[in-house]
Scaffold this motif. Structure first.
Motif, short mmCIF file in Angstrom:
data_model
loop_
_atom_site.label_atom_id
_atom_site.label_comp_id
_atom_site.label_asym_id
_atom_site.label_seq_id
_atom_site.Cartn_x
_atom_site.Cartn_y
_atom_site.Cartn_z
N ASN A 1 0.85 -1.19 0.00
CA ASN A 1 0.00 0.00 0.00
C ASN A 1 0.89 1.24 0.00
OD1 ASN A 1 -2.56 -1.29 0.15
ND2 ASN A 1 -2.17 -1.75 2.30
N CYS A 2 0.68 2.11 -0.99
CA CYS A 2 1.48 3.34 -1.10
C CYS A 2 0.53 4.53 -1.06
CB CYS A 2 2.28 3.33 -2.41
SG CYS A 2 3.37 4.74 -2.60
N TRP A 3 0.87 5.51 -0.19
CA TRP A 3 0.03 6.69 0.00
C TRP A 3 0.86 7.95 -0.23
CZ3 TRP A 3 -5.16 6.09 1.44
CH2 TRP A 3 -5.55 4.79 1.79
N PRO A 4 0.97 8.41 -1.48
CA PRO A 4 1.68 9.67 -1.73
C PRO A 4 0.73 10.87 -1.59
CG PRO A 4 1.18 8.56 -3.81
CD PRO A 4 0.61 7.71 -2.71
N ASN A 5 1.24 11.94 -0.99
CA ASN A 5 0.46 13.16 -0.83
C ASN A 5 0.97 14.24 -1.76
OD1 ASN A 5 -1.00 11.95 1.27
ND2 ASN A 5 0.50 12.59 2.80
N GLU A 6 0.14 15.24 -2.00
CA GLU A 6 0.52 16.34 -2.88
C GLU A 6 1.68 17.16 -2.31
OE1 GLU A 6 -0.39 17.00 -5.82
OE2 GLU A 6 -2.14 15.72 -6.11
N ASN A 7 1.83 17.13 -0.99
CA ASN A 7 2.91 17.91 -0.37
C ASN A 7 4.26 17.20 -0.39
OD1 ASN A 7 2.49 15.90 1.48
ND2 ASN A 7 1.94 17.25 3.19
#
Length: 506
Positions: A379-385
């Motif tokens: 599971n990978c959770w990249p954020n815009e920041n």
């Protein structure tokens, strides 16, 4: 406006990178840049300065200056707008505004500068367009690659068709007594697979303990007690046809039947008189938002007899599979006996197994879209920041995965990511962040890593995974080896290899 040059220089006027848009000598531009710090007066609030011939428009950037050199007749408002665009481009390629970063990304910056200004005049582009242009993502190139791959596949199909035609001609020739044959490749079920129905090509992309090629098998000139397949007239032809139907390459017919085999496996250490290998490989594609798109496991049981006294044997296997795999025995194995008792034995009990050759006797296939069957979920959770959280979870508690490596691609030119937390080890190679775990089992079935890097969420896919395991995924093991006549137990050694062919989170 007419823009003469764009440069990044330090406080003393030394040029770190400079791009001239009109004809200028090197000494001329170096002289203009060297004169720039001397023209700046203390206490001035504006960000331009003029001489008799040129105008300097600049913006401080930490310890550096972004500097445009224009003619005095240029529009100062357009100059300042262009300067702001140049200043936005630099952080896209350089994480830290240091001289070393500017030099390392020099070519990328020059290409970006050329997209902003052409022949001294500003182009109507924004930051997103500049990035698209410099990446040169070509739809035509993708179409060309797809067409080429299709042509290669068609050529392979033609070769297989031609091989079957040759095999048919050899059969017809043998009926009339002509000895037109091909060299044998050692054994009757060599360890090759094919990915269409239930067989796959034996090639991997990871460093796994897989079969290696070794010394040739010598064939004696006199009568042999080793297994001869098919009828007396069709032994060789039937074997060649079997190899070709499974995707094997057969050498030219001009070579003799005694040509050396190239499909034998280098003997492992401490092998007994009978050695068995359970080999499986997995191909898996999963979605980044969850969901298993496809998963396929292909396996084969290989047998090698190292002593002629042990060539008349039967192998008792244990099949604890509950997933519903598809099993298939080699044509020379007694299929009925295997179905009833899970015993691998030759159809003709009078013939022994070949000696010194690796032969495939059983193969299996498992395909599913059930997420519960995945060995390892990512599971990978990249954020815009720019903050990225990634975690793994071992879905099969009975599995033990070794040398696990999870590869996360990183944006080009964004520099090295800052890793805040990590279970295991990691390293960065300018293109991807590699997360390494030496061992995963039920005791450490979950783990996570957190890092920060500037980029968009789609920049971090596809994630690829590689690992090996000494446990069978389909839970097929060798239970016992017995002498065919007496039923006495025969000493044997065995090994299990489960490895990754493709494992992607897209």
């Amino acid at each position: 406006m007419v823009l003469l040059a764009a440069a990044v220089c330090n406080r003393s006027g030394k040029a770190i990178i400079s791009r001239q848009f009109v004809e200028m000598t090197r000494s001329r531009i170096e002289g203009l840049l060297a004169a720039f710090p001397k023209l700046m007066g203390s206490g001035k609030q504006h960000t331009f300065v003029e001489t008799e011939s040129v105008r300097y428009v600049y913006q401080p950037l930490e310890k550096l200056y972004v500097l445009l050199i224009t003619t005095k007749a240029s529009n100062i408002l357009e100059d300042l707008e262009t300067l702001r665009l140049f200043a936005k481009v630099l952080p896209e390629y350089c994480r830290n505004m240091e001289e070393s970063d500017i030099i390392a990304q020099g070519f990328s910056l020059i290409f970006a500068f050329d997209e902003i200004v052409a022949l001294g005049y500003r182009e109507n582009v924004n930051l997103a367009q500049i990035k698209t242009f410099t990446e040169m993502d070509s739809h035509e190139e993708k179409v060309f690659i797809a067409v080429r791959q299709s042509q290669e596949k068609e050529a392979r199909d033609q070769m297989k068709k031609r091989a079957k035609e040759i095999q048919q001609k050899n059969r017809e020739s043998s009926k009339y007594g002509r000895n037109t044959s091909y060299p044998s490749a050692g054994g009757f079920g060599s360890g090759s697979y094919r990915s269409d129905s239930s067989v796959i090509e034996n090639s991997t992309s990871v460093d796994t303990p897989k079969p290696a090629y070794s010394k040739p098998v010598k064939q004696s000139a006199g009568p042999s007690k080793a297994l001869k397949l098919g009828s007396k007239k069709k032994d060789v032809d039937t074997f060649v046809g079997q190899l070709q139907s499974e995707g094997e390459r057969v050498t030219d017919s001009s070579k003799s039947l005694n040509a050396p085999s190239t499909k034998t496996i280098t003997p492992a250490a401490n092998q007994e008189s009978v050695h068995l290998v359970v080999e499986e490989k997995i191909s898996l594609t999963a979605g980044r938002d969850g969901g298993l798109q496809n998963m396929e496991v292909l396996g084969m049981l290989k047998l090698k007899v190292n002593n002629e006294k042990s060539s008349r044997i039967k192998v008792l296997i244990t099949n604890n599979d509950t997933k519903g795999i598809q099993l298939q025995t080699h044509p020379n194995i007694d299929k009925k006996l295997f179905t009833q008792s899970s015993i691998i034995s030759l159809k003709n009990p009078e013939k022994p197994f070949p000696v010194g050759q690796d032969i495939g006797v059983l193969k299996w296939r498992f395909q599913t879209q059930d997420e519960a069957c995945m060995p390892l979920s990512i599971n990978c959770w990249p954020n815009e920041n720019g903050e990225v959280n990634i975690e793994y979870e071992l879905e099969q508690d009975n599995m033990e995965l070794e040398d696990v490596q999870i590869n996360i691609p990183c944006p080009t030119g964004a520099g090295a990511p800052v890793v805040n937390e990590c279970d295991g080890e990691h390293h960065f190679d300018k293109k991807a962040l590699h997360w390494q775990l030496p061992f995963i089992d039920a005791s450490n079935k979950t783990g996570s890593m957190e890092f920060t890097i500037k980029g968009h969420p789609e920049d971090f896919f596809p994630i690829t995974v590689s690992f090996v395991s000494k446990r069978s995924f389909c839970d097929i093991t060798v239970n016992e080896v017995q002498q065919l006549d007496s039923g006495a137990p025969e000493k044997f050694s065995s090994e299990i290899v489960f490895f990754v062919d493709k494992y992607e989170i897209v």
